[in-house]
Enzyme design. Sequence first.
Site, PDB file in Angstrom:
ATOM      1  N   TRP A 102       0.593  -0.959  -0.195  1.00  0.00           N
ATOM      2  CA  TRP A 102      -0.102  -0.366  -0.337  1.00  0.00           C
ATOM      3  C   TRP A 102       0.920   0.912  -0.013  1.00  0.00           C
ATOM      4  CZ3 TRP A 102      -4.156  -1.602  -1.912  1.00  0.00           C
ATOM      5  CH2 TRP A 102      -4.977  -2.901  -1.893  1.00  0.00           C
ATOM      6  N   ASP A 171      -1.210   6.731   6.381  1.00  0.00           N
ATOM      7  CA  ASP A 171      -2.728   6.064   5.442  1.00  0.00           C
ATOM      8  C   ASP A 171      -2.722   5.246   6.639  1.00  0.00           C
ATOM      9  OD1 ASP A 171      -4.061   3.854   4.549  1.00  0.00           O
ATOM     10  OD2 ASP A 171      -2.608   3.297   3.291  1.00  0.00           O
ATOM     11  N   LYS A 195     -12.227  -1.576   7.170  1.00  0.00           N
ATOM     12  CA  LYS A 195     -12.128  -3.011   8.079  1.00  0.00           C
ATOM     13  C   LYS A 195     -12.176  -2.357   9.207  1.00  0.00           C
ATOM     14  CE  LYS A 195      -8.020  -2.043   5.258  1.00  0.00           C
ATOM     15  NZ  LYS A 195      -8.111  -3.635   3.706  1.00  0.00           N
TER      16      LYS A 195
HETATM   17  C1  LIG Z   1      -2.725  -0.049   4.463  1.00  0.00           C
HETATM   18  C2  LIG Z   1      -4.117  -0.475   2.796  1.00  0.00           C
HETATM   19  N1  LIG Z   1      -3.951   0.883   2.369  1.00  0.00           N
HETATM   20  C3  LIG Z   1      -4.844   0.877   1.587  1.00  0.00           C
HETATM   21  C4  LIG Z   1      -6.321   0.348   0.900  1.00  0.00           C
HETATM   22  C5  LIG Z   1      -6.794   0.623  -0.220  1.00  0.00           C
HETATM   23  O1  LIG Z   1      -7.675   0.789  -0.241  1.00  0.00           O
HETATM   24  P1  LIG Z   1      -8.689   1.333  -1.474  1.00  0.00           P
HETATM   25  O2  LIG Z   1      -9.619  -0.515  -1.503  1.00  0.00           O
HETATM   26  O3  LIG Z   1      -9.952   1.473  -0.046  1.00  0.00           O
HETATM   27  O4  LIG Z   1      -8.511   1.812  -1.976  1.00  0.00           O
HETATM   28  C6  LIG Z   1      -5.186  -0.964   1.378  1.00  0.00           C
HETATM   29  C7  LIG Z   1      -6.475  -1.732   1.646  1.00  0.00           C
HETATM   30  O5  LIG Z   1      -6.391  -3.176   1.792  1.00  0.00           O
HETATM   31  C8  LIG Z   1      -5.255  -1.010   2.483  1.00  0.00           C
HETATM   32  O6  LIG Z   1      -4.383  -1.630   3.502  1.00  0.00           O
END
Ligand SMILES: Cc1ncc(COP(=O)(O)O)c(C=O)c1O
Length: 362
Positions: A102, A171, A195
């Site tokens: 991520w 994030d 989540k």
């Molecule tokens: C830490 C983290 N950041 C970003 C994301 C991506 O999120 P989204 O699917 O809401 O774009 C995830 C998805 O699991 C994640 O775990």
Amino acid sequence: MARKHNFYAGPAVLPVSVVKKAQESLFEYGTCGIGIAEMSHRSKEFDAILEGAVAAVKRLYNVSDDYGVAFVQGGASMVMAINALNFVPEGGRAQFVDTGTWARRAIGEVARKASADVVWSGKDVAYAELPELSSLSFDADVSFVHMTSNNTIAGTQFREFPRTEAPLFVDMSSDFFSHPVDMNQFGMVYGGIQKNLGPAGSALVIVRKDLLERIPQGLSEMLDMGVYVKKNSIYNTPAAFTIYMTSLVLDWLEKDIGGLENMDRINKEKAGLLYDCFDASGGFYRATVKNPAHRSLMNVTFRLAQEPLEATLIAEATAAGFIGLKGHRSVGGLRASIYNSCPTESVREFVTFLNDFAKKNG
Ligand SMILES: Cc1ncc(COP(=O)(O)O)c(C=O)c1O
């Protein structure tokens, strides 16, 4: 119907009381005569829901008036894209701590147009370790410094953050609202809701308002974070049902759990049950993150010494009602995601299952 023990990484388990309330509200919200998903996002009822959710976010994290709160459709990935467009000028520079998939997605968004400098990367250690914060050094003249607080896939978590002169963007998708954090140290925190906060469909953003002045003119409104904040998340139709359920989860966090300190205590207990089980298993189970200080309290990743037995464990666990345990497809192994709403009882029962499985197969 018996509800299973849900260890999915997201979308993920929600509190039973919230799901039941939402079930009722789908048919009729209060005494409106219509359901929550059938109502204008500009109605007075939805106004109160949205305002209430934003107020709860501010209370739970003790957010000062220097910050704006917004819901952004498209999830955390959309916020990453918006951040690159809004805050990094063409040919500019942002700095990143690369703790996995991520973090790399956020890096990729900036790298399209500017320099995305990686200050530290865990790539060579399969992202199973974190850096010492004191060993990191960041520049003052970058557009932002970016970190991912919890690596959902490798199972690492930062609970502390470095002091940076440039705005720190974090994030928090997979550990949002799981423990108290001083929001004043951040330029922005953001995360997908699916989540710890509700169903999929939106990200939540907490951003220092003065940073919004840096956004260039001429962007589409849908790609301008200032518009989301100034229009109170309703420039266009937001993910209204997701926001409603988030408001219920925030209410549960405040009233049933009693706030983030209590949530943290519960989360530590739950994660402790699992990590202690692995550490006491004589090597049958192994936490993939060795250093206890780096281990996530949200996504507990582990392997079996006898790797071929992992598929058997997943099959037997699934049959026994423990679901969502397969590790992310990029790393394999096992992962128990034990977000805020995962009941301690689910973790206790899973530990009993793991101990029995080790006895049978060890
Ligand atoms: C830490 C983290 N950041 C970003 C994301 C991506 O999120 P989204 O699917 O809401 O774009 C995830 C998805 O699991 C994640 O775990």
